[in-house]
Motif scaffolding. Structure first.
Motif, PDB file in Angstrom:
ATOM      1  N   ILE A 239       0.857  -1.185   0.000  1.00  0.00           N
ATOM      2  CA  ILE A 239       0.000   0.000   0.000  1.00  0.00           C
ATOM      3  C   ILE A 239       0.894   1.236   0.000  1.00  0.00           C
ATOM      4  O   ILE A 239       1.754   1.375   0.864  1.00  0.00           O
ATOM      5  CB  ILE A 239      -0.937   0.025   1.226  1.00  0.00           C
ATOM      6  CG1 ILE A 239      -1.889  -1.152   1.179  1.00  0.00           C
ATOM      7  CG2 ILE A 239      -1.704   1.328   1.307  1.00  0.00           C
ATOM      8  CD1 ILE A 239      -2.855  -1.221   2.327  1.00  0.00           C
ATOM      9  N   SER A 240       0.688   2.112  -0.956  1.00  0.00           N
ATOM     10  CA  SER A 240       1.473   3.342  -1.040  1.00  0.00           C
ATOM     11  C   SER A 240       0.693   4.497  -0.424  1.00  0.00           C
ATOM     12  O   SER A 240      -0.487   4.362  -0.085  1.00  0.00           O
ATOM     13  CB  SER A 240       1.818   3.644  -2.494  1.00  0.00           C
ATOM     14  OG  SER A 240       0.637   3.906  -3.216  1.00  0.00           O
ATOM     15  N   GLU A 241       1.353   5.651  -0.327  1.00  0.00           N
ATOM     16  CA  GLU A 241       0.682   6.815   0.249  1.00  0.00           C
ATOM     17  C   GLU A 241      -0.480   7.277  -0.621  1.00  0.00           C
ATOM     18  O   GLU A 241      -1.511   7.710  -0.105  1.00  0.00           O
ATOM     19  CB  GLU A 241       1.680   7.965   0.423  1.00  0.00           C
ATOM     20  CG  GLU A 241       2.613   7.781   1.598  1.00  0.00           C
ATOM     21  CD  GLU A 241       3.402   9.041   1.910  1.00  0.00           C
ATOM     22  OE1 GLU A 241       2.867  10.150   1.710  1.00  0.00           O
ATOM     23  OE2 GLU A 241       4.545   8.913   2.360  1.00  0.00           O
ATOM     24  N   GLU A 242      -0.313   7.164  -1.938  1.00  0.00           N
ATOM     25  CA  GLU A 242      -1.390   7.584  -2.832  1.00  0.00           C
ATOM     26  C   GLU A 242      -2.621   6.695  -2.642  1.00  0.00           C
ATOM     27  O   GLU A 242      -3.760   7.182  -2.634  1.00  0.00           O
ATOM     28  CB  GLU A 242      -0.936   7.520  -4.299  1.00  0.00           C
ATOM     29  CG  GLU A 242       0.138   8.516  -4.647  1.00  0.00           C
ATOM     30  CD  GLU A 242       1.531   8.025  -4.294  1.00  0.00           C
ATOM     31  OE1 GLU A 242       1.747   6.801  -4.254  1.00  0.00           O
ATOM     32  OE2 GLU A 242       2.400   8.868  -4.035  1.00  0.00           O
TER      33      GLU A 242
ATOM     34  N   LEU B  52      -1.193  10.818   7.113  1.00  0.00           N
ATOM     35  CA  LEU B  52      -0.677   9.821   6.176  1.00  0.00           C
ATOM     36  C   LEU B  52       0.663   9.270   6.648  1.00  0.00           C
ATOM     37  O   LEU B  52       0.913   8.060   6.585  1.00  0.00           O
ATOM     38  CB  LEU B  52      -0.527  10.430   4.780  1.00  0.00           C
ATOM     39  CG  LEU B  52      -1.805  10.628   3.988  1.00  0.00           C
ATOM     40  CD1 LEU B  52      -1.520  11.391   2.713  1.00  0.00           C
ATOM     41  CD2 LEU B  52      -2.436   9.301   3.673  1.00  0.00           C
ATOM     42  N   ALA B  53       1.526  10.167   7.133  1.00  0.00           N
ATOM     43  CA  ALA B  53       2.845   9.733   7.609  1.00  0.00           C
ATOM     44  C   ALA B  53       2.705   8.797   8.815  1.00  0.00           C
ATOM     45  O   ALA B  53       3.433   7.806   8.928  1.00  0.00           O
ATOM     46  CB  ALA B  53       3.705  10.941   7.957  1.00  0.00           C
ATOM     47  N   GLN B  54       1.765   9.120   9.704  1.00  0.00           N
ATOM     48  CA  GLN B  54       1.546   8.273  10.872  1.00  0.00           C
ATOM     49  C   GLN B  54       1.053   6.889  10.460  1.00  0.00           C
ATOM     50  O   GLN B  54       1.520   5.877  10.977  1.00  0.00           O
ATOM     51  CB  GLN B  54       0.521   8.912  11.815  1.00  0.00           C
ATOM     52  CG  GLN B  54       1.030  10.068  12.610  1.00  0.00           C
ATOM     53  CD  GLN B  54      -0.062  10.712  13.457  1.00  0.00           C
ATOM     54  OE1 GLN B  54      -1.259  10.520  13.196  1.00  0.00           O
ATOM     55  NE2 GLN B  54       0.341  11.498  14.444  1.00  0.00           N
TER      56      GLN B  54
ATOM     57  N   ALA C  34       3.880   4.895   8.892  1.00  0.00           N
ATOM     58  CA  ALA C  34       4.815   4.438   9.923  1.00  0.00           C
ATOM     59  C   ALA C  34       4.243   3.240  10.674  1.00  0.00           C
ATOM     60  O   ALA C  34       4.967   2.292  10.995  1.00  0.00           O
ATOM     61  CB  ALA C  34       5.129   5.578  10.890  1.00  0.00           C
ATOM     62  N   GLN C  35       2.931   3.268  10.952  1.00  0.00           N
ATOM     63  CA  GLN C  35       2.295   2.139  11.628  1.00  0.00           C
ATOM     64  C   GLN C  35       2.379   0.879  10.778  1.00  0.00           C
ATOM     65  O   GLN C  35       2.653  -0.208  11.281  1.00  0.00           O
ATOM     66  CB  GLN C  35       0.821   2.446  11.909  1.00  0.00           C
ATOM     67  CG  GLN C  35       0.570   3.288  13.116  1.00  0.00           C
ATOM     68  CD  GLN C  35      -0.924   3.509  13.333  1.00  0.00           C
ATOM     69  OE1 GLN C  35      -1.712   3.446  12.403  1.00  0.00           O
ATOM     70  NE2 GLN C  35      -1.294   3.786  14.585  1.00  0.00           N
ATOM     71  N   MET C  36       2.154   1.024   9.486  1.00  0.00           N
ATOM     72  CA  MET C  36       2.205  -0.135   8.602  1.00  0.00           C
ATOM     73  C   MET C  36       3.625  -0.709   8.515  1.00  0.00           C
ATOM     74  O   MET C  36       3.815  -1.910   8.488  1.00  0.00           O
ATOM     75  CB  MET C  36       1.687   0.235   7.221  1.00  0.00           C
ATOM     76  CG  MET C  36       0.210   0.523   7.226  1.00  0.00           C
ATOM     77  SD  MET C  36      -0.463   0.725   5.608  1.00  0.00           S
ATOM     78  CE  MET C  36      -0.324  -0.928   5.002  1.00  0.00           C
TER      79      MET C  36
END
Length: 72
Positions: free
Chosen positions: A39-42, A60-62, A65-67
């Motif tokens: 899974i990407s950010e987009e 999104l960054a959080q 990071a969790q993933m």
């Protein structure tokens, strides 16, 4: 050489090949997943938008990071 010795050699070679193949496949899969995360950010951004949330860069960054922590 007798037939029984050849059978033992073939069985040992099969076992060694299976073990070596398993570890090589595992290593190649790990490197593939590091280069191409599932899974990407987009994708995450479009998923959050479709659920009615307004995705901020911090959120999104959080989530990314969790993933990454869950993968380790």
């Amino acid at each position: 050489m007798s037939t029984s010795i050849w059978i033992v050699i073939v069985v040992i070679a099969l076992i060694v090949g299976a073990v070596f193949g398993f570890f090589m496949a595992r290593r190649s899969m790990e490197t593939y997943l590091k280069k191409n995360p599932p899974i990407s950010e987009e994708m995450m951004k479009s998923m959050m938008t479709s659920m009615g949330q307004k995705p901020s860069q911090k959120k999104l960054a959080q989530m990314m990071a969790q993933m990454k922590n869950q993968q380790k």
